[in-house]
Design a protein around this motif. Structure first.
Motif, PDB file in Angstrom:
ATOM      1  N   TYR A 250      41.547  22.836  43.175  1.00 23.79           N
ATOM      2  CA  TYR A 250      41.517  23.081  41.736  1.00 23.79           C
ATOM      3  C   TYR A 250      42.420  22.104  40.993  1.00 23.79           C
ATOM      4  O   TYR A 250      43.283  21.446  41.572  1.00 23.79           O
ATOM      5  N   SER A 251      42.176  22.040  39.684  1.00 26.03           N
ATOM      6  CA  SER A 251      43.060  21.338  38.761  1.00 26.03           C
ATOM      7  C   SER A 251      43.607  22.385  37.804  1.00 26.03           C
ATOM      8  O   SER A 251      42.848  23.213  37.280  1.00 26.03           O
ATOM      9  N   LEU A 252      44.927  22.354  37.590  1.00 29.93           N
ATOM     10  CA  LEU A 252      45.600  23.399  36.811  1.00 29.93           C
ATOM     11  C   LEU A 252      46.013  22.885  35.447  1.00 29.93           C
ATOM     12  O   LEU A 252      46.701  21.866  35.338  1.00 29.93           O
ATOM     13  N   GLY A 253      45.607  23.589  34.388  1.00 32.93           N
ATOM     14  CA  GLY A 253      46.011  23.254  33.032  1.00 32.93           C
ATOM     15  C   GLY A 253      46.806  24.393  32.412  1.00 32.93           C
ATOM     16  O   GLY A 253      46.430  25.558  32.554  1.00 32.93           O
ATOM     17  N   VAL A 254      47.911  24.060  31.767  1.00 31.46           N
ATOM     18  CA  VAL A 254      48.758  25.063  31.121  1.00 31.46           C
ATOM     19  C   VAL A 254      48.571  24.987  29.609  1.00 31.46           C
ATOM     20  O   VAL A 254      48.670  23.903  29.019  1.00 31.46           O
ATOM     21  N   CYS A 255      48.315  26.137  28.988  1.00 27.90           N
ATOM     22  CA  CYS A 255      48.103  26.215  27.542  1.00 27.90           C
ATOM     23  C   CYS A 255      49.320  26.864  26.903  1.00 27.90           C
ATOM     24  O   CYS A 255      49.498  28.083  26.965  1.00 27.90           O
ATOM     25  N   SER A 256      50.166  26.053  26.287  1.00 27.59           N
ATOM     26  CA  SER A 256      51.416  26.543  25.710  1.00 27.59           C
ATOM     27  C   SER A 256      51.990  25.511  24.764  1.00 27.59           C
ATOM     28  O   SER A 256      51.874  24.306  25.009  1.00 27.59           O
ATOM     29  N   GLY A 257      52.623  25.979  23.709  1.00 30.98           N
ATOM     30  CA  GLY A 257      53.281  25.067  22.785  1.00 30.98           C
ATOM     31  C   GLY A 257      54.365  24.247  23.444  1.00 30.98           C
ATOM     32  O   GLY A 257      54.677  23.137  22.998  1.00 30.98           O
ATOM     33  N   TRP A 258      54.948  24.771  24.535  1.00 39.59           N
ATOM     34  CA  TRP A 258      56.002  24.039  25.232  1.00 39.59           C
ATOM     35  C   TRP A 258      55.475  22.751  25.862  1.00 39.59           C
ATOM     36  O   TRP A 258      56.265  21.862  26.208  1.00 39.59           O
ATOM     37  N   MET A 259      54.156  22.630  26.003  1.00 37.87           N
ATOM     38  CA  MET A 259      53.570  21.419  26.566  1.00 37.87           C
ATOM     39  C   MET A 259      53.702  20.229  25.615  1.00 37.87           C
ATOM     40  O   MET A 259      53.389  19.102  25.977  1.00 37.87           O
ATOM     41  N   GLN A 260      54.163  20.494  24.377  1.00 36.52           N
ATOM     42  CA  GLN A 260      54.419  19.409  23.429  1.00 36.52           C
ATOM     43  C   GLN A 260      55.514  18.462  23.946  1.00 36.52           C
ATOM     44  O   GLN A 260      55.527  17.271  23.634  1.00 36.52           O
ATOM     45  N   VAL A 261      56.415  19.020  24.740  1.00 40.10           N
ATOM     46  CA  VAL A 261      57.536  18.234  25.263  1.00 40.10           C
ATOM     47  C   VAL A 261      57.141  17.618  26.596  1.00 40.10           C
ATOM     48  O   VAL A 261      56.765  18.328  27.534  1.00 40.10           O
ATOM     49  N   ARG A 262      57.231  16.297  26.657  1.00 35.02           N
ATOM     50  CA  ARG A 262      56.843  15.585  27.866  1.00 35.02           C
ATOM     51  C   ARG A 262      57.699  16.048  29.045  1.00 35.02           C
ATOM     52  O   ARG A 262      58.904  16.171  28.956  1.00 35.02           O
ATOM     53  N   GLY A 263      57.044  16.321  30.145  1.00 34.66           N
ATOM     54  CA  GLY A 263      57.750  16.736  31.348  1.00 34.66           C
ATOM     55  C   GLY A 263      57.605  18.211  31.654  1.00 34.66           C
ATOM     56  O   GLY A 263      57.769  18.619  32.805  1.00 34.66           O
ATOM     57  N   ASN A 264      57.278  19.043  30.652  1.00 36.49           N
ATOM     58  CA  ASN A 264      57.154  20.473  30.903  1.00 36.49           C
ATOM     59  C   ASN A 264      55.992  20.800  31.826  1.00 36.49           C
ATOM     60  O   ASN A 264      56.061  21.738  32.630  1.00 36.49           O
ATOM     61  N   SER A 265      54.882  20.053  31.708  1.00 38.45           N
ATOM     62  CA  SER A 265      53.744  20.321  32.584  1.00 38.45           C
ATOM     63  C   SER A 265      54.102  19.996  34.037  1.00 38.45           C
ATOM     64  O   SER A 265      53.694  20.704  34.964  1.00 38.45           O
ATOM     65  N   THR A 327      61.274  37.546  24.366  1.00 39.72           N
ATOM     66  CA  THR A 327      61.445  37.568  25.810  1.00 39.72           C
ATOM     67  C   THR A 327      60.128  37.483  26.571  1.00 39.72           C
ATOM     68  O   THR A 327      60.075  36.944  27.664  1.00 39.72           O
ATOM     69  N   GLU A 328      59.041  37.996  25.987  1.00 42.99           N
ATOM     70  CA  GLU A 328      57.785  38.053  26.750  1.00 42.99           C
ATOM     71  C   GLU A 328      57.089  36.708  26.819  1.00 42.99           C
ATOM     72  O   GLU A 328      56.404  36.407  27.774  1.00 42.99           O
ATOM     73  N   GLU A 329      57.271  35.875  25.829  1.00 33.34           N
ATOM     74  CA  GLU A 329      56.479  34.660  25.761  1.00 33.34           C
ATOM     75  C   GLU A 329      57.304  33.369  25.868  1.00 33.34           C
ATOM     76  O   GLU A 329      56.864  32.323  25.461  1.00 33.34           O
ATOM     77  N   GLU A 330      58.468  33.469  26.475  1.00 35.29           N
ATOM     78  CA  GLU A 330      59.355  32.303  26.497  1.00 35.29           C
ATOM     79  C   GLU A 330      58.700  31.072  27.123  1.00 35.29           C
ATOM     80  O   GLU A 330      58.906  29.961  26.689  1.00 35.29           O
ATOM     81  N   THR A 331      57.893  31.267  28.147  1.00 37.25           N
ATOM     82  CA  THR A 331      57.290  30.116  28.820  1.00 37.25           C
ATOM     83  C   THR A 331      55.806  29.951  28.495  1.00 37.25           C
ATOM     84  O   THR A 331      55.178  29.021  28.974  1.00 37.25           O
ATOM     85  N   THR A 332      55.241  30.848  27.689  1.00 35.31           N
ATOM     86  CA  THR A 332      53.788  30.840  27.497  1.00 35.31           C
ATOM     87  C   THR A 332      53.384  30.826  26.031  1.00 35.31           C
ATOM     88  O   THR A 332      52.223  31.016  25.718  1.00 35.31           O
ATOM     89  N   ALA A 333      54.324  30.627  25.113  1.00 40.38           N
ATOM     90  CA  ALA A 333      54.052  30.789  23.696  1.00 40.38           C
ATOM     91  C   ALA A 333      53.014  29.807  23.170  1.00 40.38           C
ATOM     92  O   ALA A 333      52.940  28.679  23.623  1.00 40.38           O
TER      93      ALA A 333
END
Length: 333
Positions: A250-265, A327-333
């Motif tokens: 598989y290929s994994l994609g993360v959907c989150s505003g934190w992905m705006q910052v390079r390196g988080n993915s 607290t619930e969405e710290e990594t997924t917002a």
């Protein structure tokens, strides 16, 4: 003049109405902005929320809770306070709470985003004297691209995965983000397979009348060929789990505003990061505050000190407030 809302150890309190907004400790009467667990907690005697949030609160807190639902813009008199719900655009049923006492209007926004995602409702700025805002992405570096462009990126990514013989998996928060993905990617004609946490919310929303595409629950018996040229949507907690490893290759994609910052993915071991958030970006926060016309702004969870200081420097009364939100969405917002 006594403030319409105060900040206490149990949450945001309205003295005239004797109720709390999104309390983080059990209280007698709770007014709830939306169904995420950092805003809607178990243990309150009575709950008031939007009609659309009622089945979601029952899903998360139990069918036996004492909950009432109000329509958009409907005024509910609670003791000496007039209360109404207005669209926040964060997720299905999410609302800002407008409270008026003695001619003074305060708005507690909960979580919100200003772009209409097609299913969560169009955010509605409310004129008020005092505005309580989140600041999850309260830094100038956060600037969202239009969601149409982001969904086009996802489509292109899925086609690349098809050509490479890999299954496509998107990680998105099970309540809010997952429904946004399903609704806005249904035109691709893909078969959707989902994790149980997303399936449970999906069934509740279908029963409540929401127009969402059909999905298939992934079970231990799901044949591997079902994943080919399809789309799997799962919560972030499944990343690099035994459950996910069974979906290889598989290929994994993360959907989150934190992905705006390079390196988080890379830190999440993702192959792709899509900076799509259910919270307002920096400009969305600033434009909303301006549109409210508020004389004072209280800034809660997120980069609250940065946003409060910026507002102060631009001649807007602002104060940072510590809460138990976020607290619930710290990594997924």
């Amino acid at each position: 003049m006594q403030p319409v809302l105060t900040f206490t150890d149990s949450g945001i309190y309205c003295p005239a109405g004797d109720f709390y907004i999104d309390p983080w400790k059990p209280v007698d009467r709770a007014v709830i902005t939306h169904a995420h667990s950092d805003h809607a907690r178990w243990g309150n005697k009575k709950y008031l929320c939007t009609k659309d949030s009622v089945p979601l609160l029952q899903l998360r807190l139990g069918q036996d809770i004492a909950v009432e639902g109000a329509g958009w813009g409907e005024t509910v008199q609670i003791n000496g306070a007039a209360v109404s719900f207005h669209p926040a655009g964060h997720m299905i049923g999410s609302a800002q709470v407008k409270v008026t006492v003695g001619g003074q209007t305060w708005v507690a926004s909960g979580d919100y985003k200003t772009e209409n995602d097609g299913i969560s409702g169009q955010f509605e700025p409310i004129r008020c004297h005092v505005f309580i805002t989140e600041s999850t992405f309260g830094l100038p570096i956060y600037h969202w691209r239009p969601q149409s462009a982001l969904f086009k990126d996802m489509e292109d990514w899925m086609k690349e995965n098809d050509n490479a013989g890999k299954n496509s998996i998107l990680l998105g928060y099970s309540l809010g983000k997952a429904q946004r993905l399903l609704y806005n990617l249904q035109h691709t004609g893909r078969h959707f397979l989902v994790h149980g946490a997303i399936y449970n919310a999906h069934e509740v929303l279908l029963k409540a009348g929401w127009n969402l595409p059909p999905v298939e629950l992934i079970t231990p018996d799901t044949p591997k060929e079902r994943f080919k040229n399809s789309l799997v949507i799962a919560p972030p907690s499944t990343a690099d789990s035994t459950w996910m490893r069974k979906l290889a290759p598989y290929s994994l994609g993360v959907c989150s505003g934190w992905m705006q910052v390079r390196g988080n993915s890379r830190r999440m071991n993702a192959d792709a990061g899509f900076a799509i958030s259910d919270h307002a970006d920096w400009q969305g926060l600033l434009s909303t505050i301006k549109e409210t016309g508020a004389e004072k702004v209280f800034v809660t969870h997120g980069f609250s000190s940065v946003l409060a200081r910026y507002l102060q420097e631009h001649n807007i009364q602002a104060e940072e407030i510590k809460t138990a939100f976020g607290t619930e969405e710290e990594t997924t917002a």
